[in-house]
Design an enzyme around this catalytic site. Structure first.
Site: not given
Ligand code: ADP
Ligand code: MG
Ligand code: MG
Length: 899
Positions: A22, A91, A100, A451, A782
């Protein structure tokens, strides 16, 4: 001296870490010359210091005072002055927008005197007291901790007295009384008066914003959005402008494009005679922004002009807050706006086509999660359907079907052509056939990584899990929810993108994107429209820049063919255990029950031709592309009947004096023999191959013969053999001897050259830590990250997900399940070690990953960074992995964080 405060004129959007989104964007708008009420921002660093020590940093008070004096000089008014006082908003604003979630306080500076000053001037009395009322209320609740409900009650009571529909109908006297009442409420609740001193109001408001970083709702929001807990918020202190000064004033929000579809136009809401928070809070009904053109054409034209400039400047959809005070427009906030998946692709596509951003930047603007959403059919939410339950949106998409309560019924009805929804308390691997047959899975227990959720996502099946309104009663074949009973066969609609379940058949809208991929990702034809063109463009860009290859986990020729259409460059994991189920189970049983080598050999011999056909089919579907086949992995008892069931059957037989089936007795003995307390850590993977004679040889022979068969048929089969669950290089070494022997045998028998690389999975910590040795015997690696995660953390997924994962997520032990996104610190470290040492021992070693993580956007980035060659994931996740692999490559080049 540390610097904790920056005037708007000193900042810019590049300072969002320090000034919050902001504060940084307000400074950016000032830099662009847009009308922003002046102010300054206290940094997130000050907040962090406060949260750590409980004290604001020493220099802060003085720096705020300095900036306040400069602000007062600039606007020519002072805080707390009796005549036309300066008022401030305080703010909150963190690095990432948390709409919010943290508190903003308006109208700081009003007290019993200055309210009179603010009221001077024609028609300002009511407005002044209304503002004071708001301050006392907001300050009382957010700073002084008074229950906000008490103020609401006081307001409601006074409205009731006057039969006023909303607070604009209250007059000055009412508001004066209301201020007094609110002050009394504060005094009574806290034993302290509402502070009259503006400097004290300001100081306490700033600290309250710091504190609000840690409110329960803010924490919850961060956890859900994966925002780190230690960033802190900045605090912006800004001159107030008043949208509640009369009918020539008002507040609104605007978007530079439609955040739902991405189309250009004027989108937003406007509320005449209101302060900003009224619009957001929905206190009164706002009018469409377009109305402002009629109400105040000058401000409207000016706003449109600012909107165009902002969009061109940010090169993206901007979301804006503005206020008109007596015909004068003020910009109060802007940020790059949130948007739907469709809008994300469409906006990125449009901006690239307009030349505002490059194709690479467009790619950085979209992501795999958005793409996944676009691939699922969805419900037409404009229709009003009866909601019967809410759960966790576990696997996106929308499905309609008749409720069934077990796997067999799902399969039976699906075979008869009916769409079904499988409803279970939780699913287990036994429910797999039912899940395959069902359109959607709904469970009353379990989280996003249960699962049901994991399997459904892998299959691209809709899933809502943990819908705890529901009580499932499989014996009575019904579930109850919200006092209503839903029997088997009732049609319901399940929305896996929102977690909502409806009664009846909600209208479905098909996914054009899914059709686009399923027809091979060819340039879009007339059907499908712009969104398909945008996705196509983005996929092409991703494929052009990515370095990671994308393969599929596929066990059947059908899956392989689909994976190919979706863009797979091979199969990274072909599991062979599914080939041992169904009618073949008897053959597997025979193999397990065998008493002699000869009996076992006969059983294996019967499995051989079936396996060969499976492999030949898959190699044909993936002709010319690598297919990594994993040797049998799961423990043997998974192929045997259930232990309790067998025992019960035998007990019943003997109780009734029947002669028990001898096979049952034999099976029970085998089940007892193979029973393991901890199957996950038991006899499985390479260990099976080493102790069950002939198993490896049969599988390798089936592969080799399939290769020979395909080659003789003129094909180009590229099989790779993968050994699972290796701990020590010796295991691999022994298995390889057998593999090599069989490959050579088959080559000789068939006269066909067979060169199948033999590699291993790295899925145990010991394997990762000794990867240098293992690489000497492995032609590729792998990573099996599912098992590697289980064994690194020391927990079994099936046990922990239902038992305590939600508690762990709540306690912040992890932000996201390590089964969903790879744990970089622990598991990731093992991956890095294995890559480095594996390639040091065998330069150029090919390394991939198979398992859930291969299709997870965040994890794909990790695998890219780790230098892997490919990721392998379920066919439906392939487009996601392709897209994210492209984005990962971009980030490497630009070093930018585009997420
Ligand atoms: P949030 O982060 O929750 O949007 P904001 O800081 O934007 O909170 O403020 C809440 C409301 O108050 C918004 O509608 C905003 O436009 C309004 N507001 C904030 N500062 C001012 C100001 N200086 N003058 C008028 N309205 C303001
Ligand atoms: Mg705001
Ligand atoms: Mg494994």
């Amino acid at each position: 001296m540390a610097r904790y405060v920056y005037a708007f004129t000193e900042g810019g959007r590049e300072m969002a870490d320090l000034l919050g989104g902001k504060g940084a964007n307000l400074a950016e708008m000032v830099r662009m010359g847009l009308p922003v009420p002046p102010g300054f921002t206290v940094t997130t660093e000050a907040c962090r210091a406060y949260l750590e020590s409980g004290e604001p940093p020493q220099e802060l008070g003085q720096q705020v005072a300095q900036h306040l004096r400069a602000l007062e000089r600039a606007v020519g008014r002072e805080l707390g002055q009796v005549d036309d006082p300066l008022l401030l908003s305080v703010r909150s604003g963190a690095r990432f927008s948390m709409p919010g979630m943290m508190d903003t306080i308006l109208d700081i500076g009003l007290n019993d005197y200055s309210v009179l000053g603010l009221a001077k001037g024609p028609g300002r009395e009511r407005f002044a007291w209304d503002s004071y009322r708001r301050l006392v209320q907001m300050f009382g609740s957010t700073v002084m901790g008074v229950d906000a409900g008490l103020f609401e009650q006081a307001l409601a009571a006074i409205k009731k007295q006057h039969r006023a529909a909303d607070d604009t109908e209250l007059d000055t006297c009412d508001l004066i009384r209301l201020v007094e009442t609110c002050k009394d409420i504060i005094a009574e609740a806290t034993g302290e008066e509402f502070p009259q001193e503006p400097a004290e109001q300001l100081e306490r408001a700033v600290l309250a914003v710091f504190e609000s970083w840690n409110t329960e709702r803010a924490r919850l929001y961060r956890r859900r959005e994966h925002i780190p807990d230690d960033l802190g918020t900045a605090v912006t202190i800004q001159t107030m402008v008043f949208g509640n000064s009369g009918s020539d004033s008002g507040s609104g929000v605007a978007f530079t494009r439609d955040p739902a579809t991405g189309s250009r136009g004027v989108y937003g809401d406007y509320l005449p005679n209101a302060q900003g928070e009224d619009v957001v809070a929905g206190i009164r009904n706002a009018v469409p922004l377009q109305e402002l053109e009629r109400l105040d054409p000058r401000s409207f034209a000016e706003l449109r002009d600012h909107m165009h400039r902002l969009e061109a400047h940010y090169r993206d959809l901007c979301d804006i807050e503005f206020t008109v005070e007596r015909g004068r427009l003020w910009m109060l906030q802007t940020r790059v706006g949130k948007r739907t998946a469709q809008a994300a692709f469409s906006i990125a596509g449009q901006l690239a086509a307009e030349g505002l951003i490059s194709q690479d930047q467009a790619l950085a603007r979209v992501d795999g999660n958005a793409l996944a959403q676009l691939m699922f059919p969805r419900f037409d939410t404009s229709a009003d359907n009866e909601v019967i339950a809410h759960g966790i949106a576990a696997s996106p998409g929308a499905a309609v079907g008749a409720v069934v309560f077990d796997s067999a019924e799902a399969v039976r009805r699906a075979a008869a052509g009916e769409s079904v929804v499988l409803v279970r308390q939780e699913t287990t691997p036994d429910d797999l056939p039912g899940m395959v047959a069902a359109r959607a899975v709904l469970t009353s227990r379990g989280g996003k990584t249960s699962h049901a959720a994991v399997v459904a996502r892998g299959m691209g099946k809709v899933c809502v899990c943990g819908a705890d309104d529901i009580t499932v009663d499989p014996h009575e074949r019904r579930f109850t929810t919200q006092g209503m009973t839903v029997p088997e066969g009732t049609v319901i609609s399940v929305d896996g993108s929102s977690g909502v379940v409806y009664r009846g058949a909600a209208t479905l809208i098909d996914s054009d994107i899914m059709r686009y991929f399923d027809t091979g990702g060819q340039p879009p034809v007339a059907q499908g429209g712009q969104i398909v063109a945008d996705v196509h463009q983005m996929m092409q860009q991703a494929d052009a820049v990515r370095r990671l290859e994308v393969r599929a986990n596929a066990d059947t020729p059908e899956d392989a063919a689909r994976a190919r259409r979706f863009g797979a460059q091979g199969i990274g994991l072909c599991r062979t255990e599914h080939m041992f189920l169904g009618d073949r189970r008897a053959l597997v049983e025979a193999m397990i029950l065998a008493h002699t080598d000869a009996e076992r050999a006969t059983a294996l011999q019967a499995l051989l031709p079936l396996q060969r056909q499976d492999f030949a089919g898959i190699l044909q579907a993936m002709d010319g592309l690598p297919v990594t086949i994993r040797l049998l992995d799961p423990p043997l008892h998974e192929f045997l009947p259930d232990r309790t069931e067998l025992a019960v059957r035998l007990a019943q037989d003997s109780a009734l004096g029947r002669t028990p089936d001898p096979r049952d007795a034999e099976l029970l003995a085998a089940v007892n023999r193979t029973h393991e307390e901890n199957p996950m850590l038991g006899l499985r993977g390479v260990r099976l191959g080493l102790v069950v004679p002939g198993l490896v040889a049969m599988q390798v022979r089936a592969i080799a013969e399939a290769v020979a068969q395909r080659r003789e048929a003129g094909g180009d089969p590229q099989a790779e053999i993968m050994v699972p669950l290796v701990d020590a290089v010796e295991e691999l070494h022994l298995v390889r001897q057998e593999v090599d022997r069989v490959l050579a045998e088959v080559a000789q028998e068939t006269g066909v050259r067979i060169d199948c690389p033999v590699g291993t999975m790295i899925e145990l910590p010991r394997a990762a830590l000794t990867a240098g040795k293992i690489a000497k015997d492995a032609q590729f690696f792998s990573f099996g990250t599912n098992d590697l995660t289980q064994t690194t953390w020391g927990f079994s997924r099936d046990d922990v997900e239902a038992a305590f994962f939600s508690a762990y997520l709540d306690k912040g032990i992890f932000q996201v399940s390590p089964f969903e996104t790879i744990d970089r610190e622990g598991v990731g470290r093992l991956v890095n070690i294995a890559v480095e040492e594996g390639r040091a021992a065998r330069p150029g070693l090919k390394i991939g990953v198979c398992g859930e993580h291969g299709g997870d956007p965040v994890s794909v980035h990790f695998f890219h960074d780790a230098g892997l060659d490919y990721v392998s994931c379920s066919p439906f996740r392939i487009p996601v992995a392709r897209l994210e692999a492209g984005r990962a490559a971009l980030q490497e080049h630009t070093g930018s964080d585009s997420t």
